[in-house]
Design an enzyme around this catalytic site. Structure first.
Site, PDB file in Angstrom:
ATOM      1  N   GLU A  58      72.746  46.483  32.013  1.00  0.00           N
ATOM      2  CA  GLU A  58      72.124  47.306  32.968  1.00  0.00           C
ATOM      3  C   GLU A  58      70.555  47.428  33.561  1.00  0.00           C
ATOM      4  O   GLU A  58      70.302  47.500  34.596  1.00  0.00           O
ATOM      5  CB  GLU A  58      72.176  48.591  32.518  1.00  0.00           C
ATOM      6  CG  GLU A  58      73.659  49.210  31.998  1.00  0.00           C
ATOM      7  CD  GLU A  58      74.095  48.591  30.603  1.00  0.00           C
ATOM      8  OE1 GLU A  58      73.446  47.634  30.129  1.00  0.00           O
ATOM      9  OE2 GLU A  58      74.761  49.106  29.840  1.00  0.00           O
ATOM     10  N   ASP A 206      84.252  14.209   3.353  1.00  0.00           N
ATOM     11  CA  ASP A 206      83.701  13.858   4.888  1.00  0.00           C
ATOM     12  C   ASP A 206      82.305  13.876   5.246  1.00  0.00           C
ATOM     13  O   ASP A 206      82.303  13.530   6.427  1.00  0.00           O
ATOM     14  CB  ASP A 206      84.588  15.046   5.728  1.00  0.00           C
ATOM     15  CG  ASP A 206      85.804  15.138   5.568  1.00  0.00           C
ATOM     16  OD1 ASP A 206      86.551  14.210   4.653  1.00  0.00           O
ATOM     17  OD2 ASP A 206      86.704  16.003   6.246  1.00  0.00           O
TER      18      ASP A 206
END
Ligand SMILES: NC(=O)c1ccc[n+]([C@@H]2O[C@H](COP(=O)([O-])OP(=O)(O)OC[C@H]3O[C@@H](n4cnc5c(N)ncnc54)[C@H](OP(=O)(O)O)[C@@H]3O)[C@@H](O)[C@H]2O)c1
Length: 364
Positions: A58, A206
């Protein structure tokens, strides 16, 4: 549908589009867009919220005004704020501008605002209409709404599996199940998230980077959840120049002597049990609206059980990993009856090269 309603929908859709420009950047704040029309219904300004600390939608629309807004109207997808935060209350600006009508799509779930912003506008004699394009607005801000209502981050679980439902070999090897295109897509949609979570075992096996490869600045927070703290001395996640990392550990089981292996730049949080809900709450408190669970089967099952996951993204590759003992994503669920199984909803399918990507919702 009347011509007037068509026009209200058109302007609200424009506000929603503007809000979506802040898709990856507004967290912990909501995505908000605003449109201002003059008293004759002509567009005179627009704005959107880009980042916390920067002007609200706004306020940006008021600073972009091409002419006086007096007697005009505003379309905004979320209730304007009425509290002093990092920026001043938007309702004050609307009231002093002389705008006569405000069309709001949905109420703000933030307790500091929730209905009070609307009341302030009404008390100032402004006509307020609530509810245009409600479904689209709820969808755009579902993570923000979820965090405000539940005090937990909105969780998405992502995994990759072979056509025979395996996510890795028995020895833990899983690079790579999906094709390069799918993996590049994962880097891109990590940018939608505020944090990415794995368990200690995925870190050990990983050694991932868990970044967007530079598509988002700053990169999402990288989170490791561990019961043992038995984490390696060297890990890609310990490079804090790439992205921030936090280790959350269960102090009832962890060996705190292992803390010496973790570099000082990594944040630490102690929790009292291995309940993944605690991670979700910690991340919500840190302002994470949306988090990505990229963990393996054990932590994923536990996170599903404790309502930390609201959406699931599955990549399916036309490969066969085989083997009775190869990993499968939800091996820890041992349903006995078909009425116990988990049903996913709203599934959307897309083809990524020769992989399939399925996005589904999960209602607890
Ligand atoms: N294909 C895919 O999409 C995909 C994705 C991710 C991982 N993987 C594979 O999955 C394997 C790892 O699987 P994983 O299930 O052990 O995953 P994980 O992501 O490492 O989660 C398990 C670990 O999380 C920690 N943890 C903390 N609270 C827990 C809780 N309540 N329940 C379970 N774990 C908790 C423990 O770490 P500590 O042991 O440190 O205490 C535990 O070993 C790896 O081989 C990896 O390659 C595949």
């Amino acid at each position: 549908m009347s011509e007037k309603n068509v026009s209200h929908i058109k302007w609200m859709k424009r506000a929603i589009f503007l809000a979506s420009l802040g898709k990856n950047t507004t967290s912990p704040n909501p995505r908000v867009g605003a449109v201002i029309l003059d008293k004759n219904g002509n567009l005179i300004s627009e704005g959107f919220h880009f980042k916390a600390g920067m002007p609200h939608a706004e306020a940006m629309a008021f600073s972009n005004l091409k002419k006086d807004a007096k007697g005009g109207s505003m379309y905004v997808n979320l209730e304007p704020c009425c509290h002093q935060g990092k920026t001043p209350p938007c309702v004050d600006k609307i009231i002093s501008s002389g705008i006569r009508k405000v069309y709001i799509s949905i109420q703000d779930p933030d307790k500091r605002v929730s209905g009070k912003g609307i009341q302030r506008l009404k008390d100032a004699g402004i006509k307020v209409h609530l509810g245009i394009c409600k479904k689209e607005s709820l969808d755009l801000n579902k993570s923000f709404i979820h965090r405000n209502i539940t005090e937990k981050s909105f969780g998405v679980f992502k995994w990759a599996m072979s056509i025979d439902g395996r996510i890795g070999l028995r020895n833990g090897k899983s690079k790579w199940i999906t094709n390069e295109e799918s993996r590049a897509l994962v880097h891109a949609f990590r940018a939608e998230f505020d944090a990415i979570i794995i368990g200690g075992n995925t870190l050990r096996k990983d050694n991932p980077f868990l970044t967007t490869r530079g598509l988002k600045t700053p990169e999402p927070l990288r989170v490791v959840f561990t019961k043992t703290l038995d984490l390696p001395l060297k890990a890609n996640l310990w490079d804090c120049n790439k992205a921030k990392t936090i280790v959350i550990y269960d102090s009832s089981t962890a060996n705190e002597n292992y803390l010496a292996r973790i570099p000082k730049c990594v944040d630490l949080e102690k929790v009292s049990s291995d309940n993944p809900e605690l991670i979700s709450k910690i991340l919500a408190k840190r302002g994470c609206n949306k988090v990505l669970w990229e963990c393996g089967p054990k932590l994923a099952t536990s996170a599903m059980r404790s309502n930390c996951i609201q959406e699931i993204i599955t990549f399916i590759a036309p490969k066969i990993l085989g083997g009775e003992y190869s990993m499968n994503p939800f091996g820890d669920f041992e349903f006995k009856e078909m009425n116990e199984i988990i049903k996913l909803t709203d599934s959307k399918f897309s083809l990524i090269g020769n992989d399939i990507c399925v996005k589904s919702s999960f209602q607890n």
